[in-house]
Write a protein that holds these residues in place. Sequence first.
Motif, short mmCIF file in Angstrom:
data_model
loop_
_atom_site.label_atom_id
_atom_site.label_comp_id
_atom_site.label_asym_id
_atom_site.label_seq_id
_atom_site.Cartn_x
_atom_site.Cartn_y
_atom_site.Cartn_z
N CYS A 191 0.83 -1.21 0.00
CA CYS A 191 0.00 0.00 0.00
C CYS A 191 0.87 1.26 0.00
CB CYS A 191 -0.93 0.00 1.21
SG CYS A 191 -2.21 -1.27 1.17
N ARG A 240 -9.94 9.34 -4.42
CA ARG A 240 -10.50 8.10 -3.85
C ARG A 240 -9.40 7.17 -3.37
NH1 ARG A 240 -15.25 6.67 -8.33
NH2 ARG A 240 -16.61 8.47 -7.83
N ILE A 288 -8.06 8.40 -0.07
CA ILE A 288 -8.93 8.06 1.05
C ILE A 288 -8.78 6.58 1.42
CG2 ILE A 288 -11.34 7.85 1.79
CD1 ILE A 288 -11.94 10.30 0.05
N ILE A 289 -8.66 5.72 0.40
CA ILE A 289 -8.49 4.28 0.65
C ILE A 289 -7.19 4.01 1.39
CG2 ILE A 289 -8.13 2.04 -0.46
CD1 ILE A 289 -10.04 2.98 -2.67
N LEU A 301 -5.35 6.10 3.14
CA LEU A 301 -5.39 6.69 4.48
C LEU A 301 -6.22 5.81 5.42
CD1 LEU A 301 -4.65 9.00 6.36
CD2 LEU A 301 -6.64 10.26 5.51
N SER A 302 -7.30 5.24 4.92
CA SER A 302 -8.11 4.34 5.74
C SER A 302 -7.32 3.10 6.14
CB SER A 302 -9.38 3.94 4.98
OG SER A 302 -10.14 5.08 4.62
N ILE A 303 -6.56 2.54 5.19
CA ILE A 303 -5.75 1.35 5.49
C ILE A 303 -4.69 1.67 6.54
CG2 ILE A 303 -4.05 -0.26 4.52
CD1 ILE A 303 -5.62 -0.09 1.88
N THR A 339 -4.82 4.03 8.73
CA THR A 339 -5.50 4.28 10.01
C THR A 339 -5.85 2.97 10.70
OG1 THR A 339 -6.45 6.32 9.08
CG2 THR A 339 -7.46 5.44 11.08
N ILE A 340 -6.35 2.00 9.93
CA ILE A 340 -6.66 0.68 10.50
C ILE A 340 -5.40 0.02 11.04
CG2 ILE A 340 -7.44 -1.64 9.90
CD1 ILE A 340 -9.35 -0.31 7.87
N ILE A 386 -5.52 12.96 8.66
CA ILE A 386 -6.96 12.99 8.92
C ILE A 386 -7.40 14.40 9.32
CG2 ILE A 386 -8.78 12.09 10.42
CD1 ILE A 386 -7.19 9.48 10.59
#
Length: 281
Positions: free
Chosen positions: A26, A52, A55-56, A58-60, A62-63, A93
């Motif tokens: 990633c 998009r 955002i994907i 950044l979400s990964i 963050t998880i 974020i």
Amino acid sequence: MSSKQQLSGFALFVHSKRFSNFILLCVFLNAIVIGLQTYPSINLQYETLFNRFDIIFLSIFTIEVIFKLIVNRASYFKDGWNLFDFIVVAASIAFMQSEFVSVLRILRVLRVLKTISSIRSLRRIITSLFMAVPTIGSISLLMIIVFYIYGVVGSTFFAELSPVYFGDLSASLVTLFQIATFDDWANIYRPIAESSPLSLIYFVTFIFIAVFVMLNLVVGEIVNNASNIPSDVVEDIAEIEHDVHDLKSVTLEVQQLKSEIMELKLLILETRSDGDKHQAS
């Protein structure tokens, strides 16, 4: 399965190579997207898609931070690389809907540095570099002294022969820095050598001291610190020992369950035998 066993299995997943390789993949994909965004024509055409993807990714990330916080808890912030990842993700974020576009772009670029935290060999190099900072500071001070001495000597003897390069102390220092980087230094030396053959000693000694000696000192210090850092094999052994400890704890729990089952069987058999005796009487 108890909550302790579930947490142990989850910790093995978070620290596994598969999870680390996925995060590393990633990071590389995110770096490619960031690079493509620097081309105005490509960015204008695929801006929505790039947003998009951002955002994907950044979400990964963050998880990933949340998973590591669950596993490591307070010890998560004791690791400098974990702290760096947390700051970058949290700041990304926070500035996601901000008007400070330049700050957001810088934070996106900083995510590429997660490559270092994901690859052990890179962490080893950076750690050795930070360990060498005090010694490199002393070497830098020595280099400043050498530059100053040679700058004064150069402006004293070569000011008239080459006023552009050695007209004063500041010009001499800039020229010496150019010589130390081997940037067209021969064209600086040749006109002076035609009028002053002894200038060869000046240039050769400066290059030898400032480039070869000082550079080798820096490299030697970094290599020395790298050799003092525990190797990846030691880290692997520590992880294996941790896994073995978890397996031992699970084995003990299984043995306890077996003993409890045997006690229940004996209790059932005793209850049945007492019932049979009561019926016989």
